[in-house]
Scaffold this active site. Structure first.
Site, PDB file in Angstrom:
ATOM      1  CG  ASP A 193       0.969   0.260   1.908  1.00 27.12           C
ATOM      2  OD1 ASP A 193       0.046   0.812   1.297  1.00 27.12           O
ATOM      3  OD2 ASP A 193       1.855   0.894   2.545  1.00 27.12           O
ATOM      4  CG  HIS A 366       2.150   4.539   2.085  1.00 23.55           C
ATOM      5  ND1 HIS A 366       1.542   3.537   2.803  1.00 23.55           N
ATOM      6  CD2 HIS A 366       1.719   5.706   2.625  1.00 23.55           C
ATOM      7  CE1 HIS A 366       0.763   4.075   3.732  1.00 23.55           C
ATOM      8  NE2 HIS A 366       0.856   5.395   3.652  1.00 23.55           N
TER       9      HIS A 366
END
Lengths: 553, 553
Positions: A193, A366
């Site tokens: 990610d 994130h």
């Protein structure tokens, strides 16, 4: 198994963009699809509701698809599943909450109930030549998974969307042991990610939000209205706990807030003590300092509950001075202005608004650079493909990989549709398959393309002006008209002289074609169009779309 | 002078927004206008080119206006001057560079050459009951001024746009002594720039940019392309100095870059050593490591030079790997996505792009919280009006004023059109005058209003569908048609069946009106519209604008 088979990894969405994540893993004649997300339209995609990945490659190979695997329940990972399932009818694997959210969405779509198979962290299953295993990760939605994929040429690890929360609110930390174990055993390819690859340091733990929330709950005198992503189950749980601690009831505003909370409670991802939750219509029955209202609209969406509250046109709630609005989310790039406008409107109502990054009431879902490097070091893959990010984020993530020892030539900065092909020893860029954006507009999937969008753009800038005239096709003379209708061009009542003169100009053009049978319309229409474009631009500086329509008898 | 006269301060633009700054100071029958700016349209103002303040209050009082005073040369302070001068013909005061930029713009507008009178920091002049004095401030354009206004009821200080640069590149620091002196003498009202009121700490000195630029110039191997606001003369000067230090020629790309640099050189605000500046067409003649190119487009403007470079369609320059692009500006909120897309496109060309905040190649032109408090403390006004900011920034600035000792009831958080009225002792909100947004679209000023914009919005979402039919008005029967033309709705070639069926639906409606003279069109048109809306929505989920046009014979 054919010794010459290679593993292909083919991102169909999520590279060079945040959104519509979809990746194909192919080995010989077997394919697995990881995630099936949607993207929200960019500002120049006028009238478009959703964007989904071009799935041509999948429909051309539909007999090879063994399964769809979902990492978590966010729209950019599950939102195009319903379109995908029109192409392929295969089992769908995902965690309980992910599948619960999928089920909740199914009834909106005209698609047969798919075979939904729940999996849990630690599970693994065999799908053709692939052994797929699931790894717990932390993210801004519960029950998020990373996966590993054991293939005949080696192991692939995909983080899914993740962060490393060392003190998660639900006590369920990302399974860093599993990432370490994979690394020890040897990993061929890591996909990770890249959303926060440009952000230095560590992403804050969700638990830091607890403390910040507690402070605001302690000091608030009136109602508290908290907005966050409806899917952020942990955040909602924290808010509800704070409400209980300070003796507040909880009401939900906004359709997706109600749906997600019900689903999360039903599946055991959220606990709401008996008697805490009340209906929106009951809000008025409790004193202001005994209410917490959870609402959608943290991104400034114009139709969401928070926008309506700010505009004073919500049917079940009117905000008043003394109320506190906690915006427990950061604006996604592109939404700053609309969020800013809502904050301003709320403040004009006298409401106390808490929104700054510095307020501590939000934490990203994130991983930031230090976490990304930790995963890279734990997994120490031979090859690395940064995913889930715009191009510059992928590049930055690539640099982090270099810093942790992945050689430059083993980092692949890709685009949607690129085919990355691996043997046990080698990895290479091996061409492209069809990939791109498919626009969903109303019920239409893919029927709106560049021509329609270009027309919408012109219409949006200067409007449209329609000229209709009925002609005698034998003698070329005017029987009725020209009539002029315009929309979005000028305010018609103030522009009579302009329109009258435009009508005269059309008449002058038509005179040139008089007294002769008309055999083709194009020269006449072009003549009208050119004369009007010139006249209207000189008079107004605008270029409306001009549509001459000729009726003939 | 009438003892009962009061001072009114009336912001007509710049409150609750960043843009179109304009403030009226009125004492009895005398008015001064400070700044005359424009705003760029928000995303929902479709097709609008510019937004200017509603100047009704000024035109209703045009005989009272004594002068326009400009603080600096940015568009949000001078961009509506040309519209203002159509209303009032009065002298315009401003610094040399500000007036130079005004002159450069005059030829674009159909307005008589105004009486432009240059002033310098330290100057003062008498305009009716006002004594106006000018104070040097630091900002992201040279020659920026704050003003003080001595009036019969007391002194007003207006900072203009400013920051406190303790180490300015041109050595000309903001005149903090003058602010201190004003404070000592006693100030009735302070108006101060709120742009960065939410930002803690101090804004960096422009000099810190020098060092960061130097580092990038030292390490760049190929061409350097630097983009910033064309009006940021100091920044451009620094880049040119770095170019000279490292033996690079300088070329300019973009119309406003050429205009501003020429004007700044002509007026002595910029020095470019002989032989340094070359034409864009000469870029190819020099080795890559001897070129600096200064370009417009730092905000991602689609038609600006940087966008064209990123899209590989600039006529005089093609970027290649090895080139370095320095983005020496931060995206203004709302522009992040377009700037991000350009960075991505540049990186895909293999260009090295330097853009992060952390890179140090940009410094804001507006004061942060510590500077704002310092000005508040130096001036220690009786009353405070935060200006130049969105509502939440004004509020935050108001809080800073409270912290420095201005009582809450003496801080006025205003809106455009509010009248703040002062005597030597008192200050109060004293009602409203007309204020608002006037849209400029092409040559039209104010002729596009909400109806036109609403139509553009509908057209932009789902396009338009036009039905034309020629009827015999006596017998009600169809002579020709119905013809259907659509734009921005569906891709016509793929939608023949849909359009055919729509035609049938129209015919069915018309049948109901057959065999009778038609006396009014409205029922017929409404019938067509309703039937089509229903059918098209059921089939496509879209709601194009439907325009039935009936010709009759």
């Amino acid at each position: 198994m054919n010794k010459n088979n290679k593993l292909s990894i083919i991102p169909l969405g999520g590279l060079g963009e945040i959104g519509k994540n979809m990746t194909v893993f192919r080995y010989g004649d077997d394919m697995i699809i990881l995630d099936a997300g949607l993207a929200f339209p960019e500002e120049d995609m006028l009238g478009i509701d959703l964007v989904i990945p071009d799935m041509s490659y999948i429909s051309e190979n539909k007999d090879k698809v063994r399964a769809v695997v979902l990492t978590h329940g966010h729209e950019d990972h599950i939102g195009s599943l319903f379109y995908l399932l029109r192409q392929v009818s295969v089992p769908v694997y995902g965690s309980k909450l992910t599948l619960g959210l999928v089920e909740g969405r199914l009834k909106e779509y005209d698609v047969a109930a798919p075979n939904l198979i729940p999996v849990a962290p630690g599970d693994s299953l065999t799908l053709g030549p692939f052994k797929v295993g699931f790894i717990r990760v932390n993210h801004s939605i519960s029950d998020a998974l990373g996966i590993y994929l054991k293939t005949p040429v080696g192991t692939v690890v995909h983080t899914g969307d993740f962060k490393i929360d060392q003190t998660p609110v639900d006590g369920k930390m990302i399974d860093i042991h599993k990432f370490a174990e994979m690394g020890n055993q040897g990993v061929l390819v890591l996909l990770s990610d890249s959303t926060n690859a440009e952000r230095p340091g560590y992403t804050k733990s969700e638990r830091t939000v607890t403390e910040a929330l507690d402070e605001h709950f302690r000091s608030a005198k009136g109602r508290i209205i908290l907005t966050t992503f409806a899917s952020n189950v942990s955040r909602l749980q924290q808010a509800i706990q704070a409400a209980c601690a300070y003796g507040r009831k909880v009401a939900l505003l906004g359709r997706s807030m109600v749906t997600v909370v019900n689903k999360a409670v039903e599946l055991g991802y959220m606990e709401i003590p008996e008697g805490t939750l009340i209906g929106a219509e009951e809000i008025g029955r409790y004193p202001d300092n005994q209410m917490l209202i959870l609402t959608t609209g943290s991104q400034g969406e114009p139709m969401a509950a928070l926008s309506r509250l700010a505009a004073k046109n919500h049917r079940s709630l009117q905000l008043t001075p003394g109320d506190t609005v906690l915006i427990s989310a950061n604006p996604i790039p592109g939404n700053e202005r609309s969020v800013g406008r809502i904050i301003d409107s709320l403040m004009r109502l006298g409401v106390h608004v808490v929104y700054e990054r510095a307020s501590g009431i939000h934490a990203s879902g994130h991983a930031s650079q230090e976490e990304l490097k930790l995963i890279l070091n734990l997994v120490h893959p031979k090859f690395f493909i940064p995913v889930h990010g715009e191009h510059r984020m992928l590049r930055q993530h690539g640099k982090l990989a270099n810093q942790t020892g992945v050689p430059k030539e083993n980092v692949f900065i890709g685009e949607n549709g690129h085919v990355f092909e691996f043997t046990a020893e080698t990895g290479r860029f091996a061409g492209k398959v069809t990939a791109g954006k498919i626009f969903v507009d109303g019920l239409g999937v893919g029927d709106v393309g560049n021509i329609v969008i270009r027309d919408r753009r012109q219409l949006s800038q200067d409007g449209v002006l329609i000229v209709v005239v009925t002609l005698d096709k034998n003698r070329g003379c005017i029987l009725d008209g020209p009539d002029i209708v315009s929309r979005g061009f000028v305010y018609v009542r103030d522009s009579e002289a302009l329109i009258d003169e435009a009508r005269n100009i059309v008449k002058n053009v038509l005179e040139r074609f008089e007294n002769q049978p008309i055999t083709e319309w194009a020269p006449l229409k072009n003549g009208i169009r050119e004369a009007l474009v010139k006249y209207l631009f000189a008079k107004t500086g605008r270029r409306p779309m001009i549509l001459p329509i000729i009726m003939d008898l």
